[in-house]
Enzyme design. Structure first.
Site, PDB file in Angstrom:
ATOM      1  N   GLU A  65     -10.783  -6.927  11.527  1.00 31.91           N
ATOM      2  CA  GLU A  65     -10.513  -8.366  11.576  1.00 31.91           C
ATOM      3  C   GLU A  65     -10.850  -8.897  12.952  1.00 31.91           C
ATOM      4  OE1 GLU A  65      -6.558 -11.066  11.470  1.00 31.91           O
ATOM      5  OE2 GLU A  65      -6.766  -9.669   9.809  1.00 31.91           O
ATOM      6  N   TRP A 112     -13.673 -11.901  10.500  1.00 29.36           N
ATOM      7  CA  TRP A 112     -12.576 -12.635   9.881  1.00 29.36           C
ATOM      8  C   TRP A 112     -12.943 -14.105   9.966  1.00 29.36           C
ATOM      9  CZ3 TRP A 112      -8.745 -11.641   6.797  1.00 29.36           C
ATOM     10  CH2 TRP A 112      -7.798 -12.643   6.575  1.00 29.36           C
ATOM     11  N   GLU A 119      -3.837 -20.011   6.829  1.00 31.48           N
ATOM     12  CA  GLU A 119      -3.545 -19.371   8.108  1.00 31.48           C
ATOM     13  C   GLU A 119      -2.051 -19.522   8.351  1.00 31.48           C
ATOM     14  OE1 GLU A 119      -2.853 -18.317  11.892  1.00 31.48           O
ATOM     15  OE2 GLU A 119      -2.682 -20.447  11.456  1.00 31.48           O
TER      16      GLU A 119
END
Length: 162
Positions: A65, A112, A119
């Site tokens: 990520e 990512w 989020e």
């Protein structure tokens, strides 16, 4: 962020950094993204070299990520996400340097995120994706960074730094 070992153990207090027994510092000279997070790609190389040295070059590292949030209020702005592309290029270059210069075994690098999503801190207000998602219609539009990342994968990184 610069990470160092603190002199005194910290109590947890709900902050993820406290349970790692580290101090985290910012450098005011570093760029930041729209979340206020530091952009310091040289830290990726340093971290990979540290992990490799600590574990005696016996592991393959996967970066699962890594990405940046940019201010993209609409699809037209999002289509031209040069800051994200620049971010990804700088971090992938740093990974390449750790591999070539330090012999670090990296098995994969994953940006990512593939598309804009929820989020945790800001909900749907902040966008990390390589694809812009219209959350009303769910239409997905590739951003410039998606096209660049596709080409980077096809070229095995030969386009980085060019």
């Amino acid at each position: 962020m610069v990470v160092s070992q603190p002199a005194e153990p910290k109590t947890f207090g709900g902050y993820w950094g406290n349970d790692m027994f580290v101090n985290i510092h910012d450098n005011p000279n570093w760029k930041t993204n729209c979340m206020g997070w530091n952009i310091a790609p040289e830290g990726m190389k340093d971290m990979l070299l540290w992990i490799d040295q600590r574990y005696n070059q016996n592991i393959t590292i996967y970066i699962t990520e890594n990405g940046s949030c940019e201010d993209e209020p609409n699809v037209e702005t999002a289509r031209h996400d040069i800051k994200r592309q620049t971010y990804l290029e700088a971090y992938i270059q740093s990974v390449a340097e750790a591999i070539v210069e330090g012999g670090v075994k990296v098995g994969g690098y994953f940006a990512w995120s593939f598309m804009d999503n929820f989020e945790w801190q800001f909900g749907y207000q902040r966008r990390f994706g390589l694809y812009y998602v219209d959350f009303d219609t769910l239409e997905r539009t590739p951003k410039q960074s998606a096209l660049w990342y596709r080409d980077t994968i096809k070229m095995n990184g030969a386009n980085i730094g060019k």
